[in-house]
Write a protein that holds these residues in place. Structure first.
Motif, PDB file in Angstrom:
ATOM      1  N   GLN A   1       0.840  -1.179   0.000  1.00  0.00           N
ATOM      2  CA  GLN A   1       0.000   0.000   0.000  1.00  0.00           C
ATOM      3  C   GLN A   1       0.886   1.243   0.000  1.00  0.00           C
ATOM      4  OE1 GLN A   1      -2.782  -0.299   3.268  1.00  0.00           O
ATOM      5  NE2 GLN A   1      -3.257  -2.416   2.813  1.00  0.00           N
ATOM      6  N   GLU A   2       0.367   2.329  -0.549  1.00  0.00           N
ATOM      7  CA  GLU A   2       1.155   3.555  -0.696  1.00  0.00           C
ATOM      8  C   GLU A   2       1.730   4.023   0.638  1.00  0.00           C
ATOM      9  OE1 GLU A   2       2.229   5.257  -3.274  1.00  0.00           O
ATOM     10  OE2 GLU A   2       1.328   3.827  -4.668  1.00  0.00           O
ATOM     11  N   THR A   3       0.948   3.912   1.702  1.00  0.00           N
ATOM     12  CA  THR A   3       1.390   4.413   3.009  1.00  0.00           C
ATOM     13  C   THR A   3       2.567   3.625   3.577  1.00  0.00           C
ATOM     14  OG1 THR A   3      -0.323   3.023   4.031  1.00  0.00           O
ATOM     15  CG2 THR A   3      -0.864   5.338   3.650  1.00  0.00           C
ATOM     16  N   ALA A   4       2.800   2.423   3.059  1.00  0.00           N
ATOM     17  CA  ALA A   4       3.859   1.574   3.594  1.00  0.00           C
ATOM     18  C   ALA A   4       5.133   1.595   2.754  1.00  0.00           C
ATOM     19  CB  ALA A   4       3.358   0.136   3.716  1.00  0.00           C
ATOM     20  N   LYS A   5       5.067   2.143   1.547  1.00  0.00           N
ATOM     21  CA  LYS A   5       6.179   1.984   0.592  1.00  0.00           C
ATOM     22  C   LYS A   5       7.496   2.610   1.064  1.00  0.00           C
ATOM     23  CE  LYS A   5       3.562   1.235  -3.644  1.00  0.00           C
ATOM     24  NZ  LYS A   5       3.258   1.685  -5.009  1.00  0.00           N
TER      25      LYS A   5
ATOM     26  N   GLU B   1       2.334  -7.339   7.245  1.00  0.00           N
ATOM     27  CA  GLU B   1       1.851  -6.299   6.342  1.00  0.00           C
ATOM     28  C   GLU B   1       0.624  -6.800   5.592  1.00  0.00           C
ATOM     29  OE1 GLU B   1       2.285  -3.230   5.385  1.00  0.00           O
ATOM     30  OE2 GLU B   1       4.021  -2.664   6.590  1.00  0.00           O
TER      31      GLU B   1
END
Length: 253
Positions: free
Chosen positions: A57-61, A81
């Motif tokens: 997900q974008e928030t984790a990249k 994750e």
């Protein structure tokens, strides 16, 4: 018999692994095993060359990229994750990655473990514990204005917080004016319990409810006072019956 370790076929080892494996370097996937094809629901050809960050997900990249870079020096810790499969569905996984040498190239091997079933089990367990805690916070009405809250077993932080959250609504719904909180079946008191006990007492007072604590055994009373002397200002009695007598409820035998 001497065994030449250098002759071991690492690619074959990968293919026999039951866990999905991804080999990547410089944020580019260079190989996956058959288990990974199955897991990600895509052919190897469509995955190789892609970025390993694409599954996150974008928030984790950003955090994952930093983790990958540090894994070139030493194995990274196992983390949990939520990632994407190639068909867009999400799945909860455990991830573990470590450096691996492929010829002259240092790459990262990432193990992917599906923990969907475990997460479902954990969620069910949390729900069961929540239901048990809610039952243990049941207020027993003894008259129009008097009720008793019998506490049983051990009180941990989650249960103490839950009591603090649900009691105000329950006493208002039942029009309780006097709440007897009975500790006769509680076998452990610590700083956290006494702190929540004091908070519950204060909230009851703000709601116009007089709370009386009963059933604290002598040894626990000493521990409680040593931990928090604010309890000396809290109304306490030896038994529920004593509390009821003090409130004008007489018993005939």
């Amino acid at each position: 018999m001497d065994v030449n370790i250098s002759k071991i076929d690492y690619r074959q080892i990968m293919e026999f692994s039951l866990d999905p494996l991804i080999i990547h370097t410089d944020l580019k996937i260079i190989d996956i095993n058959h288990a990974a094809e199955k897991f990600f629901r895509a052919k190897k050809e469509s995955i190789i060359g892609a970025s390993p960050l694409d599954i996150f997900q974008e928030t984790a990249k950003i955090a994952i990229e930093k983790r990958i870079q540090s894994a070139y020096l030493q194995p990274a810790k196992v983390i949990e994750e939520t990632i994407y499969r190639m068909d867009g569905t999400t799945v909860d996984v455990e991830l573990y990655c470590h450096p691996v040498q492929i010829g002259d190239t240092t790459a990262i091997q990432t193990y992917v473990k599906d923990i969907t079933d475990r997460k479902k089990t954990e969620k069910k367990q949390v729900e069961i514990i929540k239901q048990i805690n809610e039952l243990s916070a049941t207020i027993v009405p003894l008259s129009n204005e008097i009720a008793v809250l019998p506490l049983v077993g051990a009180i941990d932080e989650d249960r103490a917080r839950m009591l603090l959250e649900v009691l105000p609504n329950k006493v208002q719904q039942q029009n309780v004016k006097y709440l007897i909180i009975d500790f006769s079946s509680i076998y452990k008191i610590d700083h956290m319990v006494t702190d929540y006990l004091f908070k519950i007492h204060n909230i009851m007072s703000l709601l116009g409810v007089r709370s009386i604590i009963t059933g604290i055994r002598p040894e626990l009373a000493l521990i409680a006072i040593n931990i928090d002397n604010r309890l000396t200002s809290t109304s306490t009695m030896a038994t529920v019956k004593d509390a009821l007598y003090s409130l004008g409820m007489n018993f005939k035998y």
